[in-house]
Every structure is written in C-alpha cells, then in structure tokens.
Scaffold this motif. Structure first.
Motif, mmCIF file in Angstrom:
data_model
loop_
_atom_site.group_PDB
_atom_site.id
_atom_site.type_symbol
_atom_site.label_atom_id
_atom_site.label_comp_id
_atom_site.label_asym_id
_atom_site.label_seq_id
_atom_site.Cartn_x
_atom_site.Cartn_y
_atom_site.Cartn_z
ATOM 1 N N ARG A 1 -60.082 -59.640 41.530
ATOM 2 C CA ARG A 1 -60.277 -58.270 42.036
ATOM 3 C C ARG A 1 -59.464 -57.275 41.223
ATOM 4 N N HIS A 2 -58.231 -57.644 40.900
ATOM 5 C CA HIS A 2 -57.379 -56.715 40.156
ATOM 6 C C HIS A 2 -57.946 -56.435 38.765
ATOM 7 N N PHE A 3 -58.286 -57.497 38.033
ATOM 8 C CA PHE A 3 -58.720 -57.286 36.655
ATOM 9 C C PHE A 3 -60.148 -56.771 36.547
ATOM 10 N N ALA A 4 -60.930 -56.893 37.608
ATOM 11 C CA ALA A 4 -62.231 -56.223 37.615
ATOM 12 C C ALA A 4 -62.044 -54.720 37.429
ATOM 13 N N GLY A 5 -60.914 -54.217 37.927
ATOM 14 C CA GLY A 5 -60.634 -52.795 37.789
ATOM 15 C C GLY A 5 -60.307 -52.357 36.383
ATOM 16 N N TYR A 6 -60.007 -53.288 35.482
ATOM 17 C CA TYR A 6 -59.725 -52.946 34.093
ATOM 18 C C TYR A 6 -61.000 -52.763 33.275
ATOM 19 N N VAL A 7 -62.101 -53.322 33.737
ATOM 20 C CA VAL A 7 -63.313 -53.362 32.909
ATOM 21 C C VAL A 7 -63.772 -51.959 32.521
ATOM 22 N N ASP A 8 -63.768 -51.042 33.478
ATOM 23 C CA ASP A 8 -64.314 -49.710 33.209
ATOM 24 C C ASP A 8 -63.220 -48.661 32.991
ATOM 25 N N LYS A 9 -62.022 -49.092 32.631
ATOM 26 C CA LYS A 9 -60.936 -48.160 32.328
ATOM 27 C C LYS A 9 -60.797 -48.026 30.811
ATOM 28 N N PRO A 10 -60.168 -46.940 30.313
ATOM 29 C CA PRO A 10 -60.012 -46.763 28.859
ATOM 30 C C PRO A 10 -59.235 -47.917 28.239
ATOM 31 N N HIS A 11 -59.762 -48.441 27.135
ATOM 32 C CA HIS A 11 -59.118 -49.547 26.430
ATOM 33 C C HIS A 11 -58.548 -49.106 25.090
ATOM 34 N N GLY A 12 -58.563 -47.818 24.795
ATOM 35 C CA GLY A 12 -58.079 -47.339 23.517
ATOM 36 C C GLY A 12 -57.721 -45.870 23.598
ATOM 37 N N PHE A 13 -57.513 -45.257 22.431
ATOM 38 C CA PHE A 13 -57.161 -43.847 22.382
ATOM 39 C C PHE A 13 -57.474 -43.315 20.992
ATOM 40 N N SER A 14 -57.391 -42.021 20.855
ATOM 41 C CA SER A 14 -57.550 -41.409 19.541
ATOM 42 C C SER A 14 -56.219 -40.816 19.114
ATOM 43 N N SER A 15 -56.023 -40.744 17.785
ATOM 44 C CA SER A 15 -54.755 -40.261 17.269
ATOM 45 C C SER A 15 -55.019 -39.377 16.059
ATOM 46 N N PRO A 16 -54.336 -38.230 15.944
ATOM 47 C CA PRO A 16 -54.525 -37.378 14.759
ATOM 48 C C PRO A 16 -53.965 -38.044 13.504
ATOM 49 N N VAL A 17 -54.474 -37.629 12.347
ATOM 50 C CA VAL A 17 -54.051 -38.179 11.067
ATOM 51 C C VAL A 17 -53.462 -37.048 10.227
ATOM 52 N N ASN A 18 -52.311 -37.285 9.609
ATOM 53 C CA ASN A 18 -51.678 -36.256 8.780
ATOM 54 C C ASN A 18 -52.609 -35.800 7.660
ATOM 55 N N GLY A 19 -52.717 -34.493 7.498
ATOM 56 C CA GLY A 19 -53.473 -33.922 6.385
ATOM 57 C C GLY A 19 -54.967 -34.085 6.507
ATOM 58 N N SER A 20 -55.475 -34.349 7.710
ATOM 59 C CA SER A 20 -56.901 -34.590 7.855
ATOM 60 C C SER A 20 -57.335 -34.199 9.259
ATOM 61 N N PHE A 21 -58.628 -33.833 9.372
ATOM 62 C CA PHE A 21 -59.225 -33.619 10.690
ATOM 63 C C PHE A 21 -60.099 -34.804 11.096
ATOM 64 N N ASP A 22 -59.940 -35.957 10.409
ATOM 65 C CA ASP A 22 -60.740 -37.141 10.722
ATOM 66 C C ASP A 22 -60.558 -37.546 12.188
ATOM 67 N N LEU A 23 -61.623 -38.150 12.720
ATOM 68 C CA LEU A 23 -61.563 -38.744 14.050
ATOM 69 C C LEU A 23 -61.001 -40.158 13.888
ATOM 70 N N ASN A 24 -59.817 -40.388 14.434
ATOM 71 C CA ASN A 24 -59.118 -41.651 14.255
ATOM 72 C C ASN A 24 -59.053 -42.379 15.604
ATOM 73 N N LEU A 25 -59.857 -43.418 15.761
ATOM 74 C CA LEU A 25 -59.958 -44.140 17.024
ATOM 75 C C LEU A 25 -59.202 -45.467 16.933
ATOM 76 N N ILE A 26 -58.410 -45.751 17.963
ATOM 77 C CA ILE A 26 -57.728 -47.042 18.088
ATOM 78 C C ILE A 26 -58.307 -47.707 19.328
ATOM 79 N N GLU A 27 -59.055 -48.779 19.116
ATOM 80 C CA GLU A 27 -59.784 -49.416 20.210
ATOM 81 C C GLU A 27 -59.315 -50.847 20.411
ATOM 82 N N ARG A 28 -59.517 -51.338 21.621
ATOM 83 C CA ARG A 28 -59.264 -52.740 21.936
ATOM 84 C C ARG A 28 -60.592 -53.425 22.218
#
Length: 482
Positions: A112-139
């Motif tokens: 029951r507890h870990f079922a709650g992890y399935v639809d939660k965010p598993h990553g994030f985005s992070s800015p990159v120096n000197g760029s406007f690139d979309l930088n995604l860090i995913e699990r």
C-alpha cells in the motif's frame, strides 16, 4: 501438512515441477519430519524466469501510472484477504510461532505504501550554466531485479524489496531459500490473482546452483541479497562478472543498552521478546548483547530471567507459544556447541543451554532459551552471530563505556536504548554505529523508514524514499533550446 506432490516454481504464471536440478526434501523443524518436496531451479529455469520477467516488465511499463498504482493496491487487497493463509504457510516454512508470523501484514503495508510512489515525481529539472537547455534528471527502472531471501524472512523480503521494485517499474525474479519456499510461492500466485502480468513476479526456490545462475545472469539489472556475510561475498564476486550492482542486508550482533533510569519491567519484556524469544533468536534484528548498567544489573537480570524462563515453548501453530524450534538439527548442534564454549570461556550460564527433547517436542529441534551472564565482549559468543535463542549479559558503568562496548563489533545493523532521559536517548543514539536505533521499543521495520546496516551488516536500504530509489537508476536527458 504434507504436500501431495513436488512444490513447483512459479515462472511466467505457470507452476514448474520438472526442473534441471534435484528435488529438495523440506523438513518441518517442529517435528523433524518431511512435509514437502520442493523443485529447485537450475540454470535453465533461471533463464526462463528472466525471459518471462523481461517480457512482463515491458507490459508493466506500457501501463499508465494510475493503472500500475491501482494494480499494486489491488494486490494489497488480495494479500489482506489471505493474511491468515500466508501466516500459516510462514509457520510451515520454518516453524516460526504464529505469534511472531506478522510479516504477512507487513507485506500488505509495504504494498500500500509503495503504490503511492508510482504516480509521484521520480525526477527533476535543473538549469545548466551558460545555456537555456532543458536539463532533465529522471529515475527509471533497472528492468529485472533479482531478489534473494533467507529462509527466515521470505515474506519480509517480499515486502521490503518486491513492493518498491514493482512500484519503480521493475519485474522481479524472487529466490526464496529451499528451506522455506511455501509462503513466497503462494504470494506469487496471489500476484496473478490480483491481475499483475504473468512473469512480473517469478518465484524460483533454489540452492547454490540456481542462486549462482541468478546473480551472474546478464539479463538481471540489480540484485538485492539478504543473508550472511560469507554468502554475500560470493554473490558480490559472481555479480561482478557482469557488473551487476548489488544491495546487501546482512547479519547483526545488536547491542541492547539498559540504563539505570529505564522502566525495568518494560525493558525486561522488550529485551526478552527482541532477544531469545524473537523467532528463536533466528533473526539478524535480534538484540543478542544486553548491556546493563551496574546499579540495576541484578534487578534487571531477575526480571529478565523470569520472563525468559517461563515463556511457553511448543507447537508453533499455537498462538500462546512464544518459542519454537531452530531451523535444523545441524543448527541445534552448532548452537549448543557455541554455548558450551562460552561457558568454558568464563560465561555464567543463568538459564537454558540444552535441548528440549521430552514429550511432544522430542523430535523437533528445540533449544531452551539461553542466557549467559558476565560475558566478555571479545568472546566468540559476543562477537559472532549465534542465530539461536541465546543472549549475552554484560555490565557497564557509564555512557562512554556502554557506547564503546556497543560499537566494538564488526556488525552495525540495529541498536537498542532503554532510558527515560530524552537527552541521553538522543546523544547515545547518534554515537551508536548502527543503521537503526530503537529507543524504548521493539525493532518495528516500517515502509516509511529506511532500514539497513553499517559495517559488516551490509549496504543499501529498504523502506522509505531511500528504499524506493534503490530500485531505480538515474538518467540525464538534455534537450537543446535555440
């Protein structure tokens, strides 16, 4: 209970009884008599299980997150409907008293507890120096995870490992010990009943041959091993052939510190049930070294022995029984040899130290709950895992000595502290070299909290966010924005 035919593997949704390995005769420790014949997986069956898991994992990840979340909740509901059956099979596996067979409910909680992890965010985005690139860090999932469980914890390991592995998007090849396969196999069937894709959870009881094939298999993305240090080193060497990452939860020789201001009735009760009476001492979580402050040593020992020596020993299916047998005749003989050696080395035998071999218990592998006083912390009894209903009592004078003795071991899984002083509870807990510290309570592994060891007790965690992330790997995706 005696099975009519061989107990088979569960691969891709099918029971397999004809395998490339020999059959194993399962002995019920409470009677010393066989109660099942178990088919063992060899290399061929491991290949089949990994292939089935890889196909099922693709089908699993093709489902939307809400469907995977609901599927795990459905599985928890099915487990809830079969709690009594799973608990009874746990007893049949290794004769743990039904009064301690609560790991079926633990399995429901973790699902029951870990079922709650399935639809939660598993990553994030992070800015990159000197760029406007979309930088995604995913699990993302590893794909197929191999889980190896010891004979004394198949349902507990299913809870702490299978639940988060599935929530993270993996399929599982689960290897219970040939000494205790029954509850795990039934859990695999319940996964099918709940509607999980066939092959998402494969149950492959196996001995050394099947275990070696699993940890070397190139189709395995990660291994979680629970067991002893000697076997763990073999697993690590074998997995290294294909650079398969491994998480280990290993042994313990946990210190249980009783300070003079503790509630002695509570401390004595918890120490008895976390020590020699907990699964007949056959748990890495047992508090097997009891450190008692000088001022209360005699008073504590009197209360502790009163509980231990009067605990009911007998038929594990009886809810009033608190002590069952040990796993085998070989284990029984090893434990008694350890106790004899401890007495020869100067330990005071306060109770127990013998086999219980009268009346209806005569054919079972019963060791009387055993307590030795004034044990030297450098002795083999204090330093090595006994894995039986045996505990050591030691004296200490102050906080510094208690911490020094507690940490003076190769292990670092659990530690226990009994005190009414909140400041002492905090400061001592921080100084103890253990992955979990329990203050004025049993070890209560929960899905919300990370659990695992320091030093020779292993590395990695189950439970909590850390336990979920063990079954994911990190990917960086960078998208150029012009």
């Amino acid at each position: 209970m005696t099975a009519a035919g061989p107990v088979g593997l569960l691969i891709g949704g099918d029971r397999v009884t004809a395998t490339s390995e020999n059959l194993h005769e399962h002995i019920y420790p409470a009677t010393g008599a066989p109660n099942a014949t178990v088919a063992l997986a060899g290399g061929d069956e491991i290949d089949q299980a990994v292939d089935a898991a890889r196909q099922a994992q693709r089908a699993w990840m093709a489902l939307t997150v809400d469907r995977r979340r609901d599927a795990l909740i459905d599985l928890a509901d099915v487990v809830h409907e079969h709690l009594d059956e799973l608990a009874a099979l746990n007893v049949q596996d290794y004769a743990v008293p039904i009064s301690y067979a609560g790991t079926a409910r633990m399995l429901e909680w973790f699902l029951r507890h870990f079922a709650g992890y399935v639809d939660k965010p598993h990553g994030f985005s992070s800015p990159v120096n000197g760029s406007f690139d979309l930088n995604l860090i995913e699990r993302e999932p590893y794909g197929v995870v191999g889980v190896i469980a010891p004979w004394n914890g198949s349902l507990a390991v299913a809870a702490s490992c299978v639940a988060p592995a599935l929530a993270a998007g993996n399929a599982v090849v689960f290897k219970p010990s040939e000494l205790a396969p029954l509850a795990a196999l039934r859990f695999g069937e319940l996964c099918l009943t709940a509607g999980l894709p066939p092959g998402l959870v494969n149950i492959v009881p196996a001995g050394p041959v099947g275990g070696a094939a699993l940890v070397r298999h190139p189709g395995i993305g990660k291994i979680h091993f629970t067991g002893g240090g000697v076997t763990a080193r073999k697993v690590l060497r074998a997995a290294a052939e294909n650079l398969i990452p491994v998480v280990t939860e290993l042994g313990g020789k946990s210190a249980n510190i009783i300070f003079a201001d503790a509630d002695l009735d509570q401390a004595a009760t918890l120490s008895a049930h976390q020590g020699p009476l907990m699964q007949s001492g056959q748990s890495c979580a047992c508090a097997s070294r009891i450190l008692v402050q000088d001022a209360i040593y005699d008073e504590f020992v009197e209360r502790f022995l009163a509980i231990v020596s009067t605990a009911r020993v007998g038929d594990p299916t009886d809810p009033s029984v608190r002590l069952g047998p040990v796993i085998s005749s070989a284990s029984l003989e090893r434990i008694l040899t350890i106790v004899d050696r401890a007495v020869d080395e100067g330990g005071d035998l306060l109770t127990g130290g013998h086999r219980i071999a009268e009346g209806p218990l005569a054919e079972g592998f019963y060791v009387a709950p055993t307590v030795l006083g004034n044990v030297d912390n450098q002795s083999a009894l204090a330093q090595d895992e006994t894995f039986g209903p045996v505990v050591s009592l030691m004296r200490f004078t102050d906080v510094d000595e208690a911490v020094r003795i507690a940490n003076d071991t190769q292990y670092g899984l659990n530690a226990f502290v009994h005190t009414r002083d909140l400041t002492r509870a905090h400061t001592v807990s921080r100084r103890l070299e253990a992955g979990s510290v329990w203050v004025n309570q049993f070890s209560q592994v929960s899905p919300q909290g990370p659990y695992g060891g320091f030093k020779q007790s292993g590395f990695g965690r189950t439970g909590g966010l850390e336990g979920f992330q063990e079954f994911t790997r990190v990917k960086n995706i960078r998208i150029g924005i012009s």
